[in-house]
Design an enzyme around this catalytic site. Structure first.
Site, PDB file in Angstrom:
ATOM      1  CB  CYS A 195      -5.040  -4.580 -10.881  1.00 31.79           C
ATOM      2  SG  CYS A 195      -4.754  -2.853 -10.447  1.00 31.79           S
ATOM      3  CG  ASN A 205      -7.548   1.397  -8.456  1.00 37.98           C
ATOM      4  OD1 ASN A 205      -8.206   2.248  -7.883  1.00 37.98           O
ATOM      5  ND2 ASN A 205      -7.674   1.184  -9.744  1.00 37.98           N
ATOM      6  CB  CYS A 261       0.114  -0.584 -12.585  1.00 39.61           C
ATOM      7  SG  CYS A 261       1.407  -0.009 -11.467  1.00 39.61           S
ATOM      8  NE  ARG A 262      -1.741  -5.634 -12.584  1.00 39.28           N
ATOM      9  CZ  ARG A 262      -1.752  -6.706 -11.808  1.00 39.28           C
ATOM     10  NH1 ARG A 262      -1.746  -7.910 -12.377  1.00 39.28           N
ATOM     11  NH2 ARG A 262      -1.781  -6.600 -10.501  1.00 39.28           N
ATOM     12  CB  SER A 263      -7.541  -1.828 -12.368  1.00 43.65           C
ATOM     13  OG  SER A 263      -7.083  -1.183 -11.215  1.00 43.65           O
ATOM     14  CG  ASP A 315       2.126  -6.129 -10.422  1.00 39.36           C
ATOM     15  OD1 ASP A 315       2.252  -4.978 -10.876  1.00 39.36           O
ATOM     16  OD2 ASP A 315       2.111  -6.394  -9.207  1.00 39.36           O
TER      17      ASP A 315
HETATM   18  P1  4NP Z   1      -1.325  -2.897  -9.969  1.00 38.74           P
HETATM   19  O1  4NP Z   1       0.227  -2.915  -9.628  1.00 38.74           O
HETATM   20  O2  4NP Z   1      -1.952  -4.023  -9.189  1.00 38.74           O
HETATM   21  O3  4NP Z   1      -1.359  -3.150 -11.443  1.00 38.74           O
HETATM   22  O4  4NP Z   1      -1.836  -1.537  -9.574  1.00 38.74           O
HETATM   23  C1  4NP Z   1       0.718  -2.918  -8.320  1.00 38.74           C
HETATM   24  C2  4NP Z   1       0.967  -1.710  -7.691  1.00 38.74           C
HETATM   25  C3  4NP Z   1       1.489  -1.699  -6.422  1.00 38.74           C
HETATM   26  C4  4NP Z   1       1.769  -2.891  -5.781  1.00 38.74           C
HETATM   27  C5  4NP Z   1       1.520  -4.089  -6.410  1.00 38.74           C
HETATM   28  C6  4NP Z   1       0.985  -4.101  -7.675  1.00 38.74           C
HETATM   29  N1  4NP Z   1       2.351  -2.869  -4.485  1.00 38.74           N
HETATM   30  O5  4NP Z   1       2.666  -3.968  -3.977  1.00 38.74           O
HETATM   31  O6  4NP Z   1       2.508  -1.797  -3.889  1.00 38.74           O
END
Ligand code: 4NP
Length: 150
Positions: free
Chosen positions: A7, A10, A12-14, A120
């Site tokens: 994702c 790294n 939340c989703r992945s 996201d």
């Molecule tokens: P992820 O979510 O891609 O599912 O881990 C996010 C976590 C942090 C950010 C964006 C997406 N960020 O912009 O900090």
């Protein structure tokens, strides 16, 4: 078989996808996750991701965020992108045709075609994390069934 979940951050989703798929497969399958961005390197998953997984008996609290590296193409058989942006970034990084072939949108494994990507949840609330958990739990059930059959 080695599978990498990817994702953006790294956190939340992945990591949720990693924990969920690992919970559905025997120990000899290698499951890992990484982020396209380096914003959260070495951090634990988001508290909300840890909480939702824990509620479903999956422990992801020990995971640490890392950034995707080009050598991951050599290490993994399948690389699942959570959304279209992650997919395009991975395809761009893949210089060889064999590497491009390893990259798939995770939702393409689901027979339910209405959802093409995992949204996201970072700027959302706990309900958004719950929805992501359910979506990943569904698609990972199909992935695990398919992998074990192959
Ligand atoms: P992820 O979510 O891609 O599912 O881990 C996010 C976590 C942090 C950010 C964006 C997406 N960020 O912009 O900090």
């Amino acid at each position: 078989m080695k599978i990498l979940m990817v994702c953006l951050g790294n956190i939340c989703r992945s990591p949720m996808a990693e924990g969920i798929l690992r919970s559905k497969l025997p120990d000899n399958y290698i499951i890992d996750s990484a982020g396209i961005a380096d914003y959260h390197v070495n951090e634990k998953p988001d508290k909300r991701a840890i909480e939702i997984c824990k509620k479903n008996n999956i422990n992801i609290s020990q995971l640490k965020s890392r950034q995707f590296v080009t050598s991951d193409f050599d290490k993994f058989d399948i690389i699942y992108a959570m959304d279209h942006a992650n997919y395009s970034d991975l395809i761009f990084k893949a210089k060889k045709e064999v590497d491009k072939k390893k990259v798939r949108l995770i939702m393409s494994e689901s027979p339910n075609t209405e959802k093409k990507s995992v949204p996201d949840p970072y700027y959302g609330n706990i309900e958004d994390f719950e929805k992501v958990f359910d979506q990943l739990n569904d698609v990972c059930t199909y992935i695990a069934e398919k992998i074990v059959k192959d």
